[in-house]
Design a protein around this motif. Structure first.
Motif, PDB file in Angstrom:
ATOM      1  N   MET A 144       0.813  -1.216   0.000  1.00 50.86           N
ATOM      2  CA  MET A 144       0.000   0.000   0.000  1.00 50.86           C
ATOM      3  C   MET A 144       0.848   1.268   0.000  1.00 50.86           C
ATOM      4  O   MET A 144       0.365   2.363  -0.285  1.00 50.86           O
ATOM      5  CB  MET A 144      -0.958   0.013   1.195  1.00 50.86           C
ATOM      6  N   SER A 188      -9.170  -2.438  -3.738  1.00 48.64           N
ATOM      7  CA  SER A 188      -8.131  -2.170  -2.752  1.00 48.64           C
ATOM      8  C   SER A 188      -8.482  -0.972  -1.874  1.00 48.64           C
ATOM      9  O   SER A 188      -9.039   0.018  -2.349  1.00 48.64           O
ATOM     10  CB  SER A 188      -6.785  -1.934  -3.446  1.00 48.64           C
ATOM     11  N   THR A 190      -6.891   1.443   1.511  1.00 52.76           N
ATOM     12  CA  THR A 190      -5.906   1.806   2.524  1.00 52.76           C
ATOM     13  C   THR A 190      -6.666   2.537   3.617  1.00 52.76           C
ATOM     14  O   THR A 190      -6.927   3.730   3.528  1.00 52.76           O
ATOM     15  CB  THR A 190      -4.794   2.691   1.935  1.00 52.76           C
ATOM     16  N   ASN A 235      -6.145  -2.700   5.569  1.00 54.47           N
ATOM     17  CA  ASN A 235      -5.541  -2.368   4.278  1.00 54.47           C
ATOM     18  C   ASN A 235      -5.576  -3.614   3.404  1.00 54.47           C
ATOM     19  O   ASN A 235      -5.012  -4.640   3.783  1.00 54.47           O
ATOM     20  CB  ASN A 235      -4.093  -1.893   4.454  1.00 54.47           C
TER      21      ASN A 235
END
Length: 283
Positions: A44, A145, A147, A163
Motif C-alpha cells: 500500500m 483495494s 488503505t 488495508n
C-alpha cells in the motif's frame, strides 16, 4: 512452461496465490485470482507515494520541506488513542536515527519505498491524509483495494479497519505510474510519475520478484510481507522487449524456509517472475 502449467503448480500451494501479468496499457496476458483480496502489507506504500506527489503538485505541501520526525499518530478509529510504531518491526534504522529531529518529505517517501520504513510511511500519511490515498486507488482504476489505516494502528485493525489489495489493483497502480512517466496520465505529471518510478527502481528488498530476473534487469518494485503474507508488484523494463507489469500476491501457510526450500514465499514469487520473464517476448 505454459500458463496452464504454472496454474497447476500454484494449485498445489496451500492458500491463495494471485497474479496479474501483462504489457503496459494492454489487456492482461495471464491472471490468476486477480481480484482476490489480500492483506496489503507494505504494498500500500505505493499508493501513499503517489498521494504525496499528487499533494505536492496540487501545492498543498512541499516535498523538500523538513517536517518533524515523531512517533505518535492519530488512529483511523474515531476516539482511539494515538499510536506509535515499534522499532523492531521496522526495516530502516536511518529514519529512527532522525527521531526527534527533522527530515524532508521526499526523503521519507524514498525510505518508505526502498527500505519499506513503517515510521516514514506513517509520517507521510500524516501529511497527506488517507482520503488522498483513497483517491489514488480510484484514479488508478482499482476496484477492490483499500488503505484504511496506517501501519501498526492496532485500534483501527481491531475495529475492522484494514488495508487490502488485489493483484489486479496493484498492477493497475504500477502500470499507471509507469505509463504516466512518458505520457500525461491520471495520477501525476510525467515528471512526477518518472520521479516515483525512479524511487521504485531503487528498491533494496529484492528477494522475490527481482530474484527471478537476470542480474541487472531493471524493475520498479514494491513488495510487502507479514507472517503468512508475501506480495511483489512491479514494472519490468527488459532491454530486449516492451515493459510489462507483474503482481503476485500470496496468502499461504508456507514458511520462509531458507536455502533449499523450493516453495517458501520468496522462492515461489521468484519462480513466477522467472516464468514470466521467459515468456516476455510473447506477452
Amino acid at each position: 512452461m505454459t500458463w496452464d502449467d504454472l496454474d497447476a503448480h500454484l494449485d498445489t500451494v496451500p492458500g491463495t496465490v494471485s497474479a496479474y501479468v501483462g504489457r503496459l496499457g494492454a489487456p492482461p496476458t495471464w491472471t490468476r485470482h486477480a481480484r482476490a483480496g489480500h492483506y496489503a502489507a507494505s504494498t500500500m506504500k505505493v499508493a501513499v507515494l503517489a498521494a504525496l506527489h499528487r499533494a505536492a503538485e496540487a501545492g498543498t505541501l512541499d516535498l523538500d520541506a523538513d517536517v518533524p520526525v515523531v512517533n505518535e499518530f492519530d488512529s483511523a478509529q474515531p476516539g482511539a488513542p494515538r499510536f506509535s510504531c515499534a522499532p523492531h518491526y521496522d526495516n530502516d534504522d536511518a529514519v529512527w536515527d532522525r527521531l526527534g529531529g527533522t527530515a524532508s518529505l521526499r526523503w521519507l517517501a524514498e525510505r518508505m519505498i526502498v527500505r519499506s520504513s513503517n515510521l516514514a510511511t506513517n509520517l507521510v500519511i500524516g501529511h497527506v491524509g488517507l482520503p488522498v490515498v483513497a483517491a489514488v486507488w480510484a484514479l488508478a482504476g482499482a476496484h477492490d483495494s483499500v488503505t484504511g489505516r496506517g501501519i501498526e494502528d492496532f485500534a483501527a485493525r481491531d475495529a475492522g479497519i484494514t488495508n487490502t489489495v488485489t493483484a489486479a489493483d496493484l498492477a493497475a497502480l504500477l502500470g499507471a505510474l509507469a505509463s504516466g512517466a512518458t505520457t500525461p496520465g491520471r495520477l501525476a505529471s510525467p515528471a512526477g510519475c518518472a520521479a516515483m518510478l525512479d524511487v521504485l527502481l531503487a528498491q533494496e528488498h529484492r528477494e522475490d520478484l527481482a530474484a527471478g530476473l537476470p542480474e541487472g534487469t531493471r524493475i520498479a518494485l514494491k513488495n510487502g510481507w507479514v507472517r503468512g503474507v508475501r506480495h511483489g508488484a512491479g514494472v519490468v523494463l527488459p532491454d530486449d522487449a516492451p515493459p510489462y507489469v507483474i503482481a503476485v500476491c500470496t496468502t499461504t501457510d508456507l514458511d520462509d524456509g531458507g536455502e533449499g526450500a523450493e516453495d517458501d514465499p520468496c522462492r515461489l514469487i521468484a519462480r513466477v517472475s522467472a516464468e514470466v520473464w521467459a515468456a516476455r517476448h510473447r506477452l
